[in-house]
Design an enzyme around this catalytic site. Structure first.
Site, short mmCIF file in Angstrom:
data_model
loop_
_atom_site.label_atom_id
_atom_site.label_comp_id
_atom_site.label_asym_id
_atom_site.label_seq_id
_atom_site.Cartn_x
_atom_site.Cartn_y
_atom_site.Cartn_z
N LYS A 221 0.81 -1.22 0.00
CA LYS A 221 0.00 0.00 0.00
C LYS A 221 0.85 1.27 0.00
O LYS A 221 2.06 1.25 0.23
CB LYS A 221 -0.96 -0.02 1.19
CG LYS A 221 -2.15 -0.94 0.96
CD LYS A 221 -3.27 -0.70 1.93
CE LYS A 221 -4.55 -1.41 1.47
NZ LYS A 221 -5.66 -1.20 2.42
N ARG A 255 -4.61 -9.79 4.48
CA ARG A 255 -4.98 -9.73 3.06
C ARG A 255 -3.74 -9.36 2.26
O ARG A 255 -3.20 -8.26 2.42
CB ARG A 255 -6.10 -8.71 2.87
CG ARG A 255 -6.63 -8.61 1.45
CD ARG A 255 -7.75 -7.59 1.38
NE ARG A 255 -8.30 -7.48 0.03
CZ ARG A 255 -7.83 -6.65 -0.90
NH1 ARG A 255 -6.80 -5.84 -0.61
NH2 ARG A 255 -8.37 -6.60 -2.11
#
Length: 286
Positions: A221, A255
């Protein structure tokens, strides 16, 4: 106890959720699993590498071309049914914020609805309750789906995260979603700048202390990229470092894009914490 699909997980048992994007424009793989066969190959590989959950998404998180509910369903529903047919024991999650898409994928065999946009469609929790499937309750800072944060401020980011996610979890429970199938997610990058996401990671034990299982979606991210000043394809090391910290602080579900690497990190942290024996222990015994 965390119960999803046919599986149960103890409180110290880390769980990997592998990402399978059914989009032509995903930020990480640029559509590598948009077509059916590459996507099914990805599922097979992820399961072999230790993923218990496959998270299927039909709309990328960031801004881009509009994707209607009909198109999102077209990308996901049939694929969910095929994964269910080929992998009867895998936990199938669908990353969606729309109740009508949630309804369709549950009918096709999904076990879990991953609501990454913080309950923007309150009907999604009602779908989860009606189908008795799991639900991920995420903090998105009130952001609209597929928008980027701009000068977002919090008096106390973790206090806001706790207020929102626990509130969503309690609402889901009241609606009839099984308690053992509800998770909370701090929503790294969603409605947050990099400092917010770092603080959320640093204080993750406060989420764990609520008693709800904590899911983290850290993989490659922007907060990792900005912290290390690395482009998307060079964020794996930073992601794994953040994964190790999150595991030490008690997060349970991860995840990820890189399943095998994450499995090793989680196994190592679990062994250090005393929750898992070494795979081999010969040193000093021969």
């Amino acid at each position: 106890m965390l119960r999803l699909g046919r599986r149960e997980f103890g409180p110290h048992e880390p769980v990997i959720m592998a990402i399978v994007n059914r989009t032509p424009d995903s930020f990480y793989d640029q559509g590598a699993t948009f077509r059916d066969e590459p996507a099914l190959t990805r599922v097979e590989q992820a399961v072999a590498e230790g993923a218990a959950i496959i998270d299927i998404g039909g709309v990328k998180a960031g801004p881009g071309e509009e994707v209607t509910a009909e198109e999102e369903a077209r990308r996901t529903v049939g694929f969910v049914a095929e994964v269910r047919r080929r992998f009867p024991d895998v936990i199938i999650s669908v990353d969606t914020w729309r109740a009508d898409v949630g309804e369709a994928v549950c009918e096709a065999g999904a076990d879990l609805l991953n609501d990454a946009w913080g309950g923007v469609d309150p009907g999604l929790a009602e779908v989860a309750a009606r189908h008795r499937v799991g639900l991920v309750c995420t903090h998105a800072g009130g952001a609209e789906p597929r928008t980027r944060p701009h000068r977002t401020e919090y008096d106390d980011v973790m206090a806001d995260i706790l207020d929102v996610t626990v509130g969503l979890a309690e609402r889901a429970l009241a609606l009839g979603v099984p308690r053992e199938s509800i998770m909370i997610d701090p929503g790294h990058d969603f409605g947050k700048n990099t400092r917010h996401s770092l603080e959320a990671t640093r204080r993750l034990d406060e989420m764990v202390a609520t008693g709800w299982p904590v899911l983290v979606s850290l993989s490659n991210k922007d907060f990792v990229g900005e912290t290390l000043d690395r482009p998307v394809k060079e964020r794996v090391v930073g992601t794994l470092a953040t994964t190790a910290v999150s595991a030490w602080l008690g997060a349970q579900v991860y995840r990820v894009h890189e399943v095998a690497e994450t499995r090793q990190v989680l196994d190592m942290v679990a062994a250090i914490a005393g929750h898992r024996a070494p795979a081999v222990a010969r040193r000093g015994l021969a």
